[in-house]
Design a protein around this motif. Structure first.
Motif, PDB file in Angstrom:
ATOM      1  N   CYS A 197       0.847  -1.189   0.000  1.00 46.17           N
ATOM      2  CA  CYS A 197       0.000   0.000   0.000  1.00 46.17           C
ATOM      3  C   CYS A 197       0.884   1.241   0.000  1.00 46.17           C
ATOM      4  O   CYS A 197       1.814   1.356   0.805  1.00 46.17           O
ATOM      5  CB  CYS A 197      -0.906  -0.013   1.235  1.00 46.17           C
ATOM      6  SG  CYS A 197      -1.997   1.434   1.334  1.00 46.17           S
ATOM      7  N   GLN A 198       0.609   2.164  -0.911  1.00 46.02           N
ATOM      8  CA  GLN A 198       1.403   3.382  -1.026  1.00 46.02           C
ATOM      9  C   GLN A 198       1.129   4.362   0.117  1.00 46.02           C
ATOM     10  O   GLN A 198       1.961   5.201   0.423  1.00 46.02           O
ATOM     11  CB  GLN A 198       1.123   4.075  -2.365  1.00 46.02           C
ATOM     12  CG  GLN A 198       1.506   3.249  -3.579  1.00 46.02           C
ATOM     13  CD  GLN A 198       3.006   3.059  -3.677  1.00 46.02           C
ATOM     14  OE1 GLN A 198       3.774   3.993  -3.457  1.00 46.02           O
ATOM     15  NE2 GLN A 198       3.421   1.853  -3.997  1.00 46.02           N
ATOM     16  N   ALA A 238      -5.415  -9.001  -2.886  1.00 48.50           N
ATOM     17  CA  ALA A 238      -5.471  -8.623  -1.466  1.00 48.50           C
ATOM     18  C   ALA A 238      -5.160  -7.138  -1.308  1.00 48.50           C
ATOM     19  O   ALA A 238      -5.784  -6.448  -0.488  1.00 48.50           O
ATOM     20  CB  ALA A 238      -4.497  -9.465  -0.668  1.00 48.50           C
ATOM     21  N   LEU A 239      -4.201  -6.632  -2.069  1.00 50.49           N
ATOM     22  CA  LEU A 239      -3.869  -5.206  -2.033  1.00 50.49           C
ATOM     23  C   LEU A 239      -5.073  -4.368  -2.469  1.00 50.49           C
ATOM     24  O   LEU A 239      -5.427  -3.374  -1.802  1.00 50.49           O
ATOM     25  CB  LEU A 239      -2.677  -4.911  -2.943  1.00 50.49           C
ATOM     26  CG  LEU A 239      -2.331  -3.439  -3.169  1.00 50.49           C
ATOM     27  CD1 LEU A 239      -1.928  -2.758  -1.867  1.00 50.49           C
ATOM     28  CD2 LEU A 239      -1.242  -3.303  -4.212  1.00 50.49           C
ATOM     29  N   LYS A 258      -9.599  -0.675  -1.315  1.00 52.05           N
ATOM     30  CA  LYS A 258     -11.044  -0.394  -1.386  1.00 52.05           C
ATOM     31  C   LYS A 258     -11.642  -0.267   0.013  1.00 52.05           C
ATOM     32  O   LYS A 258     -12.407   0.656   0.279  1.00 52.05           O
ATOM     33  CB  LYS A 258     -11.739  -1.520  -2.169  1.00 52.05           C
ATOM     34  CG  LYS A 258     -13.192  -1.252  -2.420  1.00 52.05           C
ATOM     35  CD  LYS A 258     -13.796  -2.348  -3.298  1.00 52.05           C
ATOM     36  CE  LYS A 258     -15.251  -2.036  -3.563  1.00 52.05           C
ATOM     37  NZ  LYS A 258     -15.888  -3.084  -4.382  1.00 52.05           N
ATOM     38  N   ALA A 259     -11.246  -1.168   0.924  1.00 50.27           N
ATOM     39  CA  ALA A 259     -11.803  -1.164   2.287  1.00 50.27           C
ATOM     40  C   ALA A 259     -11.333   0.048   3.091  1.00 50.27           C
ATOM     41  O   ALA A 259     -12.122   0.660   3.825  1.00 50.27           O
ATOM     42  CB  ALA A 259     -11.417  -2.441   3.006  1.00 50.27           C
ATOM     43  N   GLU A 260     -10.073   0.424   2.956  1.00 54.03           N
ATOM     44  CA  GLU A 260      -9.509   1.513   3.764  1.00 54.03           C
ATOM     45  C   GLU A 260      -9.584   2.859   3.068  1.00 54.03           C
ATOM     46  O   GLU A 260      -9.302   3.893   3.687  1.00 54.03           O
ATOM     47  CB  GLU A 260      -8.046   1.207   4.116  1.00 54.03           C
ATOM     48  CG  GLU A 260      -7.856  -0.077   4.912  1.00 54.03           C
ATOM     49  CD  GLU A 260      -8.480   0.000   6.283  1.00 54.03           C
ATOM     50  OE1 GLU A 260      -8.463   1.083   6.899  1.00 54.03           O
ATOM     51  OE2 GLU A 260      -8.984  -1.038   6.744  1.00 54.03           O
ATOM     52  N   GLY A 261      -9.864   2.859   1.768  1.00 52.22           N
ATOM     53  CA  GLY A 261      -9.912   4.122   1.039  1.00 52.22           C
ATOM     54  C   GLY A 261      -8.517   4.699   0.820  1.00 52.22           C
ATOM     55  O   GLY A 261      -8.342   5.928   0.854  1.00 52.22           O
ATOM     56  N   HIS A 262      -7.520   3.845   0.626  1.00 43.99           N
ATOM     57  CA  HIS A 262      -6.139   4.288   0.461  1.00 43.99           C
ATOM     58  C   HIS A 262      -5.736   4.503  -0.991  1.00 43.99           C
ATOM     59  O   HIS A 262      -4.575   4.370  -1.342  1.00 43.99           O
ATOM     60  CB  HIS A 262      -5.183   3.276   1.094  1.00 43.99           C
ATOM     61  CG  HIS A 262      -5.137   3.360   2.575  1.00 43.99           C
ATOM     62  ND1 HIS A 262      -4.389   2.506   3.318  1.00 43.99           N
ATOM     63  CD2 HIS A 262      -5.743   4.184   3.467  1.00 43.99           C
ATOM     64  CE1 HIS A 262      -4.518   2.794   4.606  1.00 43.99           C
ATOM     65  NE2 HIS A 262      -5.341   3.816   4.703  1.00 43.99           N
ATOM     66  N   ALA A 263      -6.661   4.840  -1.844  1.00 38.52           N
ATOM     67  CA  ALA A 263      -6.327   5.092  -3.249  1.00 38.52           C
ATOM     68  C   ALA A 263      -5.440   6.325  -3.346  1.00 38.52           C
ATOM     69  O   ALA A 263      -5.658   7.326  -2.685  1.00 38.52           O
ATOM     70  CB  ALA A 263      -7.604   5.290  -4.055  1.00 38.52           C
ATOM     71  N   SER A 264      -4.375   6.226  -4.170  1.00 36.22           N
ATOM     72  CA  SER A 264      -3.465   7.366  -4.338  1.00 36.22           C
ATOM     73  C   SER A 264      -3.005   7.428  -5.794  1.00 36.22           C
ATOM     74  O   SER A 264      -2.994   6.430  -6.503  1.00 36.22           O
ATOM     75  CB  SER A 264      -2.260   7.248  -3.413  1.00 36.22           C
ATOM     76  OG  SER A 264      -1.466   6.152  -3.793  1.00 36.22           O
TER      77      SER A 264
END
Length: 117
Positions: free
Chosen positions: A91-92, A103-104, A109-115
């Motif tokens: 995860c970035q 899994a990544l 998607k679950a944590e909202g860690h899109a960058s």
């Protein structure tokens, strides 16, 4: 057998032969020198690598690795690629590493860690 006159004639003929030989020798040397000058260009440049079908290489004396060494190197490179791939599947945002891309993506998607890259 030999008298003084015969000995003098022999000396004269030896001297004449030496003179002929030295003159011949000088002429041959001069001719060789002239022909060598004609064959070689005035400014000689080194031939480019591979010009005569010979590759110039610094590792001419290198020993080829054995089959065992080649397998060991291949395994090491494979492990390095696998580790690099794992680093890409992290995860970035939080830096957490995952076993697979799916899994990544679930984590992102679950944590909202899109960058953006």
């Amino acid at each position: 057998f030999f008298d003084a006159e015969t000995a003098a004639e022999a000396d004269d003929s030896e001297k004449a032969a030496e003179a002929d030989y030295s003159g011949l020798h000088e002429r041959v040397e001069a001719q060789l020198h002239v022909s060598q000058e004609q064959e070689q260009p005035a400014a000689e440049e080194p031939a480019p690598a591979g010009a005569f079908g010979i590759e110039d290489s610094d590792d001419d004396w290198a020993v080829k690795p054995t089959a065992k060494q080649q397998r060991r190197k291949a395994r090491k490179e494979k492990r390095a690629r696998k580790e690099a791939k794992k680093a890409q599947e992290a995860c970035q945002v939080c830096g957490e590493s995952f076993e697979s891309r799916s899994a990544l993506f679930k984590h992102i998607k679950a944590e909202g860690h899109a960058s953006l890259k």
